[in-house]
Scaffold this motif. Structure first.
Motif, mmCIF file in Angstrom:
data_model
loop_
_atom_site.group_PDB
_atom_site.id
_atom_site.type_symbol
_atom_site.label_atom_id
_atom_site.label_comp_id
_atom_site.label_asym_id
_atom_site.label_seq_id
_atom_site.Cartn_x
_atom_site.Cartn_y
_atom_site.Cartn_z
ATOM 1 N N VAL A 30 0.843 -1.189 0.000
ATOM 2 C CA VAL A 30 0.000 0.000 0.000
ATOM 3 C C VAL A 30 0.881 1.243 0.000
ATOM 4 O O VAL A 30 1.841 1.333 0.778
ATOM 5 C CB VAL A 30 -0.948 -0.007 1.226
ATOM 6 N N ALA A 31 0.566 2.172 -0.895
ATOM 7 C CA ALA A 31 1.351 3.413 -0.983
ATOM 8 C C ALA A 31 0.591 4.533 -0.280
ATOM 9 O O ALA A 31 -0.629 4.619 -0.371
ATOM 10 C CB ALA A 31 1.556 3.787 -2.448
ATOM 11 N N ALA A 197 5.323 9.542 -6.386
ATOM 12 C CA ALA A 197 4.027 8.867 -6.451
ATOM 13 C C ALA A 197 3.960 7.897 -7.629
ATOM 14 O O ALA A 197 3.370 6.831 -7.528
ATOM 15 C CB ALA A 197 2.921 9.909 -6.562
ATOM 16 N N LEU A 201 3.004 4.091 -6.953
ATOM 17 C CA LEU A 201 1.754 3.504 -7.460
ATOM 18 C C LEU A 201 2.047 2.370 -8.434
ATOM 19 O O LEU A 201 1.218 1.479 -8.628
ATOM 20 C CB LEU A 201 0.876 4.582 -8.108
ATOM 21 N N ALA A 204 2.637 -0.583 -5.901
ATOM 22 C CA ALA A 204 1.621 -0.876 -4.880
ATOM 23 C C ALA A 204 0.326 -1.421 -5.484
ATOM 24 O O ALA A 204 0.031 -1.196 -6.654
ATOM 25 C CB ALA A 204 1.318 0.391 -4.092
ATOM 26 N N GLY A 207 -3.565 2.579 -2.768
ATOM 27 C CA GLY A 207 -2.904 3.748 -2.230
ATOM 28 C C GLY A 207 -3.859 4.672 -1.499
ATOM 29 O O GLY A 207 -5.086 4.571 -1.643
ATOM 30 N N GLU A 218 -8.637 7.509 -1.598
ATOM 31 C CA GLU A 218 -8.067 6.166 -1.553
ATOM 32 C C GLU A 218 -8.580 5.379 -2.739
ATOM 33 O O GLU A 218 -9.611 5.719 -3.323
ATOM 34 C CB GLU A 218 -8.418 5.467 -0.240
ATOM 35 N N SER A 221 -4.224 1.336 -7.081
ATOM 36 C CA SER A 221 -3.153 2.144 -7.677
ATOM 37 C C SER A 221 -3.581 2.692 -9.033
ATOM 38 O O SER A 221 -3.308 3.836 -9.371
ATOM 39 C CB SER A 221 -1.882 1.318 -7.817
#
Ligand SMILES: Nc1ncnc2c1ncn2[C@@H]1O[C@H](COP(=O)(O)OP(=O)(O)OP(=O)(O)O)[C@@H](O)[C@H]1O
Ligand SMILES: [Mg+2]
Length: 244
Positions: A30-31, A197, A201, A204, A207, A218, A221
């Motif tokens: 998770v980013a 980012a 992404l 991940a 995110g 949220e 990605s």
């Protein structure tokens, strides 16, 4: 694996996290993306037990950890790669790595610690090559690899990383994200904080976007990467267009 509920934290009179909630499921990467000063490091420090929250809950494997000391959280399987690396510059690469296993240090774990050291060396060949070199004399990228390796020495199930690409040459950034992807494929659960980012992404599954201490967006990605607001604020699309 990690669930954060209504977390509030700050420094003295400064409120930084203002009721933040997020979760990371087992096996997920998770980013967390956000601008300077949004509260990303504050969040990770709170999860790692370095900073006490004012209120809210942090559950690791359904157990509340917001009142537990940092070393206990490491022993429970959550390791932090801190922003700015913080390697022990007057110790060798190998010594830094061994220190990462302190939470599991005991005579009977000796063999296991040798094994995990071997795993870290196979992940980062450069660390094996430079095992006797003082950490302070490594390049920025090598120090970042050492910081990741040191966190892995505690055999975490959840790895939380604070800006691993910061101040690292572009070619090495690629190496670091490749490594993150290898770790994810090995089944490690990852929470990754990044200003880069685009790269975050790309690696991940999902995110979150944090702004002034709160989650404002949220998604998967792909959803975030396709979101025009995210593109404008964090993916630098406008810059690209002007450059072209
Ligand atoms: N030790 C501290 N004492 C007082 N204020 C702090 C401290 N650390 C951070 N802050 C403040 O808390 C706010 C959030 O900082 P934080 O480091 O969490 O941001 P960040 O999202 O990680 O930013 P960056 O992208 O620059 O790393 C900022 O306003 C910062 O000035
Ligand atoms: Mg930060």
């Amino acid at each position: 694996m990690l669930r954060i509920l209504n977390l509030e934290a700050g420094y003295g009179a400064l409120r930084v996290l203002k009721g933040l909630s997020l979760h990371v499921s087992e096996g997920e990467a998770v980013a967390l993306i956000g601008a300077n000063g949004a509260g990303k490091t504050t969040l990770l420090k709170t999860v790692a037990g370095i900073l006490r929250p004012r209120c809210g809950t942090i559950l690791l494997d359904k157990q509340p950890i917001q009142i537990k000391p940092a070393e206990r959280i490491v022993r429970m399987g959550c390791a932090l790669v801190p922003e700015g690396r913080h390697v022990f510059s007057t110790l060798t690469v190998r010594e830094n790595l061994i220190l990462g296993a302190y939470s599991r240090w005991s005579r009977k774990n000796r063999k296991d610690i040798d094994e995990v050291l071997e795993e870290v060396y196979s992940l980062f060949g450069i660390l094996r090559e430079r095992h006797a070199q003082l950490a302070g004399t490594l390049s920025g990228g090598q120090q970042q690899m050492l910081a990741i390796g040191r966190a892995l020495m505690s055999r975490p199930r959840l790895l939380i990383m604070d800006e691993p690409s910061l101040g690292v040459a572009p070619l090495v950034v690629k190496d670091i994200f490749n490594t993150i992807s290898i770790l994810k494929n090995k089944g490690l659960t990852i929470l990754l904080v990044e200003q880069n980012a685009r790269a975050a992404l790309a690696v991940a599954d999902r995110g979150y976007v944090i702004e002034t201490g709160q989650i404002v967006l949220e998604g998967t990605s792909r959803e975030l990467a396709d979101n025009p607001e995210v593109q404008r604020a964090y993916l630098g699309k406008e810059y690209q267009r002007i450059d072209e």
